[in-house]
Design a protein around this motif. Structure first.
Motif, PDB file in Angstrom:
ATOM      1  N   TYR A 291      46.901  28.539  40.078  1.00 34.49           N
ATOM      2  CA  TYR A 291      47.406  27.205  39.773  1.00 34.49           C
ATOM      3  C   TYR A 291      47.337  26.340  41.030  1.00 34.49           C
TER       4      TYR A 291
ATOM      5  N   PHE B  16      48.693  28.519  44.017  1.00 33.92           N
ATOM      6  CA  PHE B  16      49.533  29.671  43.704  1.00 33.92           C
ATOM      7  C   PHE B  16      48.768  30.662  42.835  1.00 33.92           C
TER       8      PHE B  16
ATOM      9  N   GLY C 199      59.484  27.446  50.393  1.00 32.97           N
ATOM     10  CA  GLY C 199      59.180  28.770  50.915  1.00 32.97           C
ATOM     11  C   GLY C 199      59.416  29.911  49.939  1.00 32.97           C
ATOM     12  N   MET C 200      59.842  29.596  48.714  1.00 33.26           N
ATOM     13  CA  MET C 200      60.186  30.667  47.763  1.00 33.26           C
ATOM     14  C   MET C 200      59.230  30.713  46.577  1.00 33.26           C
ATOM     15  N   GLY C 201      58.316  29.794  46.467  1.00 34.76           N
ATOM     16  CA  GLY C 201      57.468  29.778  45.287  1.00 34.76           C
ATOM     17  C   GLY C 201      58.277  29.426  44.044  1.00 34.76           C
ATOM     18  N   LEU C 202      57.806  29.834  42.886  1.00 35.73           N
ATOM     19  CA  LEU C 202      58.515  29.573  41.635  1.00 35.73           C
ATOM     20  C   LEU C 202      59.212  30.843  41.170  1.00 35.73           C
ATOM     21  N   ARG C 203      60.455  30.706  40.768  1.00 34.27           N
ATOM     22  CA  ARG C 203      61.205  31.840  40.251  1.00 34.27           C
ATOM     23  C   ARG C 203      61.657  31.554  38.829  1.00 34.27           C
ATOM     24  N   LEU C 204      61.494  32.532  37.971  1.00 32.65           N
ATOM     25  CA  LEU C 204      61.771  32.378  36.549  1.00 32.65           C
ATOM     26  C   LEU C 204      63.265  32.450  36.292  1.00 32.65           C
TER      27      LEU C 204
ATOM     28  N   GLN D 128      49.675  28.571  31.310  1.00 33.99           N
ATOM     29  CA  GLN D 128      50.948  27.855  31.239  1.00 33.99           C
ATOM     30  C   GLN D 128      50.707  26.363  31.490  1.00 33.99           C
TER      31      GLN D 128
ATOM     32  N   PHE E  30      61.125  23.269  36.888  1.00 35.29           N
ATOM     33  CA  PHE E  30      59.934  23.066  36.080  1.00 35.29           C
ATOM     34  C   PHE E  30      60.056  23.815  34.762  1.00 35.29           C
TER      35      PHE E  30
ATOM     36  N   GLN F 259      58.915  38.379  43.956  1.00 36.85           N
ATOM     37  CA  GLN F 259      57.534  37.932  43.903  1.00 36.85           C
ATOM     38  C   GLN F 259      56.607  39.119  43.747  1.00 36.85           C
TER      39      GLN F 259
ATOM     40  N   TYR G  53      63.439  32.407  29.688  1.00 43.54           N
ATOM     41  CA  TYR G  53      62.247  32.145  28.903  1.00 43.54           C
ATOM     42  C   TYR G  53      62.524  32.410  27.430  1.00 43.54           C
TER      43      TYR G  53
ATOM     44  N   GLU H 131      64.299  36.087  36.432  1.00 40.10           N
ATOM     45  CA  GLU H 131      64.690  36.664  37.724  1.00 40.10           C
ATOM     46  C   GLU H 131      66.012  36.117  38.238  1.00 40.10           C
TER      47      GLU H 131
ATOM     48  N   PHE I 147      52.635  22.996  32.564  1.00 40.92           N
ATOM     49  CA  PHE I 147      53.872  22.635  33.226  1.00 40.92           C
ATOM     50  C   PHE I 147      54.235  21.173  33.005  1.00 40.92           C
TER      51      PHE I 147
ATOM     52  N   GLY J 189      53.419  33.830  43.269  1.00 40.66           N
ATOM     53  CA  GLY J 189      53.523  34.012  44.698  1.00 40.66           C
ATOM     54  C   GLY J 189      54.084  32.765  45.343  1.00 40.66           C
ATOM     55  N   LYS J 190      54.153  32.771  46.684  1.00 42.24           N
ATOM     56  CA  LYS J 190      54.749  31.655  47.409  1.00 42.24           C
ATOM     57  C   LYS J 190      53.754  30.552  47.720  1.00 42.24           C
TER      58      LYS J 190
ATOM     59  N   TYR K  33      61.517  27.425  35.396  1.00 43.40           N
ATOM     60  CA  TYR K  33      61.397  27.934  36.748  1.00 43.40           C
ATOM     61  C   TYR K  33      62.159  27.001  37.679  1.00 43.40           C
TER      62      TYR K  33
ATOM     63  N   GLN L 156      61.929  25.881  41.845  1.00 36.93           N
ATOM     64  CA  GLN L 156      61.076  25.964  43.023  1.00 36.93           C
ATOM     65  C   GLN L 156      61.851  25.511  44.241  1.00 36.93           C
TER      66      GLN L 156
END
Lengths: 112, 111
Positions: B35, B88, A40-45, A101, A90, B2, A48, A59, A103, B102-103, A35, A37
């Motif tokens: 989390y 999260f 303001g965007m959170g975690l994006r995959l 999960q 991450f 998201q 995998y 994503e 991390f 999510g954010k 991921y 990070q």
């Protein structure tokens, strides 16, 4: 039992350079993922893997490459670094994709 | 994109108070996970609740899931300064093999 380890902790790259972020786990987990990070965007995959020899895109896969030759290791390669790839990365692993999960501590990457 | 959206984005409370965070999502899910992330650290798993469960407890944490409203809430009772972190929610959509985050909600617990 070290869990999920990531190296390096910090890295500064110049635009166009390549590098590999290392991820290893000692829990015999089949599922591993990367991921990024951003604020303001959170975690994006990014990518995998559901087992050795099997990988798939998440994503935001563009500019990244992965391979899974062993159950333990799942390296992430940046082919030609760009400033847009400045982020915290991450790695995570789990027994199955939909279960808890675990991390790693993350790698902070700055691309100038 | 998201799947889960946490609300509020930020929450500030005093020690001893309860903290409630909400998560809404868009599609059918297999499970929903919460989390915690302390500043500069990796994420730590708190609770997993499956689509056929309505409520789950773990110590001072209580999670509810309402699949009809596509929402979940995380309640932290008797908050401590050490609970200061980002929280999260993450969902596994039915038919997919990935976890979508999510954010997050930033929780600040003041002594």
């Amino acid at each position: 039992n070290a869990g999920v380890t990531q190296t390096p902790k910090f890295q500064v790259l110049k635009t166009g350079q390549s590098m590999t972020l290392q991820c290893a786990q000692d829990m015999n987990h089949e599922y591993m993922s990367w991921y990024r990070q951003d604020p303001g965007m959170g975690l994006r995959l990014i990518h995998y893997s559901v087992g050795a020899g099997i990988t798939d895109q998440g994503e935001v896969p563009n500019g990244y490459n992965v391979s899974r030759s062993t159950t333990e290791d799942f390296p992430l390669r940046l082919l030609s670094a760009a400033p847009s790839q400045t982020s915290v990365y991450f790695c995570a692993s789990s027994y199955e994709y939909q279960e808890t999960q675990y991390f790693g501590p993350g790698t902070r990457l700055l691309v100038l | 994109s998201q799947q889960g959206e946490e609300d509020p984005q930020a929450l500030s409370i005093q020690e001893g108070e309860n903290a409630t965070m909400n998560c809404s999502y868009k599609t059918s899910i297999n499970n929903l996970q919460w989390y915690r992330q302390n500043s500069g650290r990796g994420l730590v798993h708190l609770i997993l609740i499956r689509s056929n469960e309505r409520e789950k407890h773990s110590g001072r944490l209580r999670v509810t899931l309402d699949t009809s409203k596509k929402s979940s809430s995380l309640l932290i009772t008797a908050s401590r300064a050490a609970d200061t972190a980002s929280y999260f929610c993450a969902t596994v959509e039915s038919g997919y093999s990935t976890l979508t985050f999510g954010k997050g909600t930033m929780l600040l617990v003041s002594p």
